[in-house]
Design a protein around this motif. Structure first.
Motif, mmCIF file in Angstrom:
data_model
loop_
_atom_site.group_PDB
_atom_site.id
_atom_site.type_symbol
_atom_site.label_atom_id
_atom_site.label_comp_id
_atom_site.label_asym_id
_atom_site.label_seq_id
_atom_site.Cartn_x
_atom_site.Cartn_y
_atom_site.Cartn_z
ATOM 1 N N LEU A 94 0.819 -1.219 0.000
ATOM 2 C CA LEU A 94 0.000 0.000 0.000
ATOM 3 C C LEU A 94 0.849 1.265 0.000
ATOM 4 N N SER A 95 2.121 1.169 0.383
ATOM 5 C CA SER A 95 3.003 2.333 0.218
ATOM 6 C C SER A 95 3.169 2.663 -1.261
ATOM 7 N N LEU A 96 3.109 1.653 -2.121
ATOM 8 C CA LEU A 96 3.166 1.936 -3.565
ATOM 9 C C LEU A 96 1.924 2.708 -4.005
ATOM 10 N N PHE A 97 0.794 2.413 -3.382
ATOM 11 C CA PHE A 97 -0.413 3.201 -3.683
ATOM 12 C C PHE A 97 -0.245 4.645 -3.208
ATOM 13 N N VAL A 98 0.313 4.831 -2.038
ATOM 14 C CA VAL A 98 0.565 6.195 -1.542
ATOM 15 C C VAL A 98 1.535 6.915 -2.484
ATOM 16 N N ASN A 99 2.551 6.193 -2.939
ATOM 17 C CA ASN A 99 3.500 6.761 -3.908
ATOM 18 C C ASN A 99 2.768 7.212 -5.179
ATOM 19 N N SER A 100 1.855 6.384 -5.636
ATOM 20 C CA SER A 100 1.085 6.706 -6.843
ATOM 21 C C SER A 100 0.135 7.871 -6.583
ATOM 22 N N PHE A 101 -0.469 7.881 -5.404
ATOM 23 C CA PHE A 101 -1.357 8.994 -5.034
ATOM 24 C C PHE A 101 -0.573 10.307 -5.042
ATOM 25 N N ALA A 102 0.616 10.298 -4.446
ATOM 26 C CA ALA A 102 1.428 11.525 -4.393
ATOM 27 C C ALA A 102 1.825 11.956 -5.805
ATOM 28 N N ASP A 103 2.246 11.004 -6.608
ATOM 29 C CA ASP A 103 2.682 11.354 -7.966
ATOM 30 C C ASP A 103 1.515 11.861 -8.814
ATOM 31 N N ALA A 104 0.349 11.247 -8.660
ATOM 32 C CA ALA A 104 -0.785 11.583 -9.520
ATOM 33 C C ALA A 104 -1.586 12.770 -9.012
ATOM 34 N N MET A 105 -1.664 12.935 -7.685
ATOM 35 C CA MET A 105 -2.600 13.909 -7.116
ATOM 36 C C MET A 105 -1.919 15.116 -6.478
ATOM 37 N N LEU A 106 -0.661 14.969 -6.082
ATOM 38 C CA LEU A 106 0.002 16.057 -5.355
ATOM 39 C C LEU A 106 1.045 16.771 -6.200
ATOM 40 N N MET A 107 1.872 16.034 -6.905
ATOM 41 C CA MET A 107 3.022 16.647 -7.574
ATOM 42 C C MET A 107 2.610 17.679 -8.623
ATOM 43 N N TYR A 180 7.364 5.077 5.592
ATOM 44 C CA TYR A 180 7.691 5.599 4.273
ATOM 45 C C TYR A 180 6.508 6.310 3.626
ATOM 46 N N ALA A 181 5.296 5.891 3.938
ATOM 47 C CA ALA A 181 4.118 6.601 3.410
ATOM 48 C C ALA A 181 4.158 8.078 3.823
ATOM 49 N N ASP A 182 4.554 8.326 5.065
ATOM 50 C CA ASP A 182 4.681 9.724 5.520
ATOM 51 C C ASP A 182 5.807 10.424 4.773
ATOM 52 N N HIS A 183 6.906 9.728 4.555
ATOM 53 C CA HIS A 183 8.043 10.340 3.847
ATOM 54 C C HIS A 183 7.642 10.765 2.434
ATOM 55 N N ILE A 184 6.885 9.908 1.773
ATOM 56 C CA ILE A 184 6.452 10.190 0.395
ATOM 57 C C ILE A 184 5.667 11.495 0.342
ATOM 58 N N VAL A 185 4.636 11.579 1.170
ATOM 59 C CA VAL A 185 3.753 12.753 1.123
ATOM 60 C C VAL A 185 4.486 13.986 1.632
ATOM 61 N N GLN B 158 -10.285 9.768 -15.102
ATOM 62 C CA GLN B 158 -8.967 10.388 -14.883
ATOM 63 C C GLN B 158 -8.591 10.365 -13.393
ATOM 64 N N SER B 159 -9.597 10.534 -12.535
ATOM 65 C CA SER B 159 -9.323 10.609 -11.092
ATOM 66 C C SER B 159 -8.876 9.271 -10.527
ATOM 67 N N LEU B 160 -9.010 8.215 -11.312
ATOM 68 C CA LEU B 160 -8.595 6.879 -10.848
ATOM 69 C C LEU B 160 -7.114 6.620 -11.053
ATOM 70 N N LEU B 161 -6.372 7.620 -11.538
ATOM 71 C CA LEU B 161 -4.958 7.426 -11.858
ATOM 72 C C LEU B 161 -4.130 6.831 -10.710
ATOM 73 N N GLN B 169 1.065 -2.279 -12.683
ATOM 74 C CA GLN B 169 2.242 -3.062 -12.289
ATOM 75 C C GLN B 169 1.899 -4.343 -11.560
ATOM 76 N N ARG B 170 0.745 -4.360 -10.889
ATOM 77 C CA ARG B 170 0.438 -5.446 -9.960
ATOM 78 C C ARG B 170 -1.001 -5.899 -10.157
ATOM 79 N N ASP B 171 -1.273 -7.123 -9.764
ATOM 80 C CA ASP B 171 -2.642 -7.630 -9.901
ATOM 81 C C ASP B 171 -3.586 -7.113 -8.823
ATOM 82 N N TRP B 172 -3.046 -6.799 -7.645
ATOM 83 C CA TRP B 172 -3.889 -6.423 -6.510
ATOM 84 C C TRP B 172 -3.294 -5.204 -5.808
ATOM 85 N N LEU B 173 -4.127 -4.439 -5.151
ATOM 86 C CA LEU B 173 -3.639 -3.286 -4.401
ATOM 87 C C LEU B 173 -2.892 -3.706 -3.144
#
Lengths: 231, 231
Positions: A94-107, A180-185, B158-161, B169-173
């Motif tokens: 789920l840290s990869l999801f947080v990474n994706s959230f930061a890249d897609a929604m914050l950056m 690491y989730a905190d570090h990402i954001v 788009q918001s699902l990015l 990259q992965r099959d599951w979250l």
């Protein structure tokens, strides 16, 4: 000695380290209790990090690697006995999801709010590169990108609701202490703090208090860099 | 026997179970391998679940509880030897972020896309309640809320990015097999699937394939309910 060196994006002031991705790695390293020599790097210092093309680049006794997510996974695997960045397999996934959230929604939204302030903190020979590459990306002069930021920040703050809902209840995203989730954001907000006086967060936002806690964490590592005072 | 009973929102067809929050719980229960008796519940059946006011409500030999997140934590604590919903403390912490992301970023936009289709699947005596409560929430007739969905769905996709970046990259979250993070997000899409023929996802979206995997998971539990064929 850990033998670790980190190429770390810097401004004209070599102490102004402002890359959001490098901050993910800096915080991960201090979280693991690993000493690191940080080497100031500028956008136009291509040769220094070749064959890599972007920082962070971590050099270690066995080689080097780039990409903040790859570095985080490497640190977790290489130093399993030190404090965990992920706290288990579920946290890693789920840290990869947080990474994706930061890249897609914050950056992107943060870039639009602060990009016009960045050239002023760069070393002279980085400015032309920065203007050209970013103006090509946004399709307009940087001053124009950030011109409506007093209104654009309202929508940005609303978009932080998923983080806010957690930080209303808990001190940290990743568990009972930062992870690491905190570090990402945090890296996203630290980037802005180091290059711009613009206030991304309202003072009554739970994210504001969380950012303060992150600035104080790990002996105040993140608070020690040159930053603009926030309104 | 587990002694577990779940009050589960149903349509006029008692087999049409369509609450996104109840689906989080249904998937968590089957993930843990726990048998459960599900009891069809309608919006106006207030007395059946009192003192709780919303489903899911889980009855167990020692009492009852509501709120899908609270139920997930209770299941993890009560059945620690069964397959984990969170896969460690980090996963538990970040599943709350996924829960917040779904509540803040998915539920509202999906509601606007499909809400006009819901009355048709409800039992007669729920329809007036549903129209009144939802029209008060949206401040307009339900048909009007969903009227622009062919264009609104573009921004929704788009918001699902953040999810898409992971599922490319992965099959599951949540890890190498589905975890509660997957159940949370899937519940949102399963809700839509059970009440509306409207296609939330394009077929070439990695989320489409992930949803197919979720429909097939756990012996096809989620695919077995009455649903509209998607375009």
């Amino acid at each position: 000695m850990s033998g670790l060196k980190l190429w770390d994006l810097a401004g004209e002031d070599p102490a102004r380290r402002f890359s959001p991705y490098c901050w993910r790695t800096r915080m991960a390293l201090v979280h693991k209790g690993l000493a690191v020599e940080t080497l100031p790097w500028r956008f136009t210092d291509r040769a220094a990090i070749a064959p890599h093309t972007k920082v962070p680049v971590l050099e270690h006794p066995g080689g080097s690697l780039s990409d903040s997510w790859a570095i985080a996974e490497w640190l977790e695997e290489s130093y399993p006995a030190r404090p965990s960045l992920f706290r288990g397999e579920g946290g890693r996934a789920l840290s990869l999801f947080v990474n994706s959230f930061a890249d897609a929604m914050l950056m992107g939204p943060i870039a639009r709010l602060i990009v016009a302030d960045i050239p002023a903190v760069l070393v002279e020979h980085d400015r032309a590169y920065f203007h050209e590459s970013r103006e090509a990306r946004f399709g307009m002069p940087l001053a124009q990108v950030s011109a409506d930021r007093e209104t654009a920040v309202v929508a940005f703050r609303q978009s932080l609701l998923p983080l806010r809902l957690v930080l209303r209840q808990r001190d940290w995203l990743g568990g009972v202490t930062p992870a690491y989730a905190d570090h990402i954001v945090f890296g996203c907000f630290q980037w802005a703090r180091c290059v711009s006086p613009f206030a991304l967060l309202a003072k009554d936002d739970p994210l504001y208090d969380w950012r303060e806690r992150m600035l104080d964490a790990y002996g105040g590592l993140a608070r020690a860099v040159p930053a603009f005072a926030e309104a």
